[in-house]
Write an enzyme that holds these catalytic residues in place. Sequence first.
Site, PDB file in Angstrom:
ATOM      1  N   ALA A   1       0.865  -1.186   0.000  1.00  0.00           N
ATOM      2  CA  ALA A   1       0.000   0.000   0.000  1.00  0.00           C
ATOM      3  C   ALA A   1       0.901   1.236   0.000  1.00  0.00           C
ATOM      4  CB  ALA A   1      -0.914  -0.020   1.223  1.00  0.00           C
TER       5      ALA A   1
ATOM      6  N   THR B   1       0.418   6.355  -3.531  1.00  0.00           N
ATOM      7  CA  THR B   1      -0.545   6.609  -4.620  1.00  0.00           C
ATOM      8  C   THR B   1      -1.371   5.375  -4.974  1.00  0.00           C
ATOM      9  OG1 THR B   1       1.024   8.200  -5.568  1.00  0.00           O
ATOM     10  CG2 THR B   1      -0.768   7.455  -7.002  1.00  0.00           C
TER      11      THR B   1
ATOM     12  N   GLU C   1       8.945  -1.933   3.995  1.00  0.00           N
ATOM     13  CA  GLU C   1       8.831  -1.821   2.538  1.00  0.00           C
ATOM     14  C   GLU C   1      10.142  -2.133   1.788  1.00  0.00           C
ATOM     15  OE1 GLU C   1       7.603   2.261   1.852  1.00  0.00           O
ATOM     16  OE2 GLU C   1       7.840   1.981  -0.289  1.00  0.00           O
TER      17      GLU C   1
HETATM   18  P1  ATP Z   1       5.544   5.326  -2.673  1.00  0.00           P
HETATM   19  O1  ATP Z   1       6.320   4.043  -2.905  1.00  0.00           O
HETATM   20  O2  ATP Z   1       6.368   6.539  -2.967  1.00  0.00           O
HETATM   21  O3  ATP Z   1       4.831   5.340  -1.363  1.00  0.00           O
HETATM   22  P2  ATP Z   1       3.606   4.179  -4.518  1.00  0.00           P
HETATM   23  O4  ATP Z   1       4.072   2.843  -4.041  1.00  0.00           O
HETATM   24  O5  ATP Z   1       2.145   4.420  -4.489  1.00  0.00           O
HETATM   25  O6  ATP Z   1       4.340   5.360  -3.754  1.00  0.00           O
HETATM   26  P3  ATP Z   1       4.028   3.528  -7.282  1.00  0.00           P
HETATM   27  O7  ATP Z   1       2.739   2.799  -7.295  1.00  0.00           O
HETATM   28  O8  ATP Z   1       5.255   2.716  -7.529  1.00  0.00           O
HETATM   29  O9  ATP Z   1       4.166   4.406  -5.986  1.00  0.00           O
HETATM   30  O10 ATP Z   1       4.016   4.687  -8.379  1.00  0.00           O
HETATM   31  C1  ATP Z   1       3.081   5.741  -8.329  1.00  0.00           C
HETATM   32  C2  ATP Z   1       3.195   6.525  -9.626  1.00  0.00           C
HETATM   33  O11 ATP Z   1       2.819   5.687 -10.731  1.00  0.00           O
HETATM   34  C3  ATP Z   1       2.254   7.716  -9.730  1.00  0.00           C
HETATM   35  O12 ATP Z   1       2.811   8.847  -9.095  1.00  0.00           O
HETATM   36  C4  ATP Z   1       2.129   7.892 -11.234  1.00  0.00           C
HETATM   37  O13 ATP Z   1       3.207   8.627 -11.764  1.00  0.00           O
HETATM   38  C5  ATP Z   1       2.233   6.462 -11.759  1.00  0.00           C
HETATM   39  N1  ATP Z   1       0.954   5.795 -12.090  1.00  0.00           N
HETATM   40  C6  ATP Z   1       0.861   4.653 -12.818  1.00  0.00           C
HETATM   41  N2  ATP Z   1      -0.408   4.284 -12.983  1.00  0.00           N
HETATM   42  C7  ATP Z   1      -1.170   5.206 -12.351  1.00  0.00           C
HETATM   43  C8  ATP Z   1      -2.573   5.370 -12.172  1.00  0.00           C
HETATM   44  N3  ATP Z   1      -3.453   4.521 -12.689  1.00  0.00           N
HETATM   45  N4  ATP Z   1      -3.001   6.418 -11.431  1.00  0.00           N
HETATM   46  C9  ATP Z   1      -2.140   7.287 -10.896  1.00  0.00           C
HETATM   47  N5  ATP Z   1      -0.806   7.188 -11.043  1.00  0.00           N
HETATM   48  C10 ATP Z   1      -0.309   6.171 -11.758  1.00  0.00           C
HETATM   49 MG    MG Z   2       5.936   2.143  -3.386  1.00  0.00          MG
END
Ligand code: ATP
Ligand code: MG
Length: 266
Positions: free
Chosen positions: A7, A10, A70
């Site tokens: 989780a 984003t 993480e």
């Molecule tokens: P963190 O690890 O920093 O807590 P996270 O694990 O949520 O965040 P990721 O899921 O690896 O991060 O990446 C988030 C990024 O992926 C967003 O900032 C955006 O640039 C991109 N992204 C890809 N698909 C989507 C989507 N469907 N909606 C929003 N962002 C998306």
């Molecule tokens: Mg992440």
Amino acid sequence: MIVGIDAGGTLIKVAYTENGTLHFDKYPIAEIQQVASWVNDLSDSDICITGGKSGVLLSLLDKKALEMVEFEATHLGVQFLLEKMGRDDDSYLLTNVGTGTSIHCVENNQQERIGGTGIGGGTLVGLSRLLTGVMDYEEMVALARKGSRDRIDLKVKHIYEGKTPPISGELTASNFGNKIFEVAHELSKEELLAAVIGLVGETVSTVSVHAAKQCNNSTIIYIGSSFFHNPLLKEVVESYTVLRGAVPLFLENGEYSGAVGAMSVL
Ligand code: ATP
Ligand code: MG
């Protein structure tokens, strides 16, 4: 069922095995309650959760779940996905371009977080929306592919007019540093979005190449959902990494590393 959940800031990434098959799903963080309900409705399951929002998700569960850090989960997941690609690397630099960017040195199967930058996927989405009004991620990355950065970014060769520069003229001297105010009213969404991706990609790869030197390794593994459906970011990161003398590798399903790693400890 065995379920690993990452989780993040984003997106929530879910990996699970059902009848021996590995499945992946992702949901916006706004749907955390729906993910919790799905987990609560599973009858026979082992669950491990990781990521910055793991505490929030745990608080919504009515069953027990393991929790893990993480960075450990991500490293384990990367090892698993590398093996799936038929690779046996045990030393590399790992750059996770999530909402923010986190950089890890992996040496002899031990990971250490050595840095990061606030320029990441969140910057990509935030600046893109601010500059163009486009709110949908898929639309952003699709439009960016059609854009040129030529009128927005200043290259080294533009500064060294009529002279041979001491470094590659193709390097960006200044992101958004060209004479943009002369053409500001003409700039298309495609150009602006391509320039934002250029800024994020070049920053992430430049910081990674420096970190790789510190880690005594030239292989840089890039993961994170920021690369999802985003060939332009991959292209920028790949070419900038190569230009600066390192070897980039993009993991298949790399955005699920944390979720897979969490699953693998069960
Ligand atoms: P963190 O690890 O920093 O807590 P996270 O694990 O949520 O965040 P990721 O899921 O690896 O991060 O990446 C988030 C990024 O992926 C967003 O900032 C955006 O640039 C991109 N992204 C890809 N698909 C989507 C989507 N469907 N909606 C929003 N962002 C998306
Ligand atoms: Mg992440």
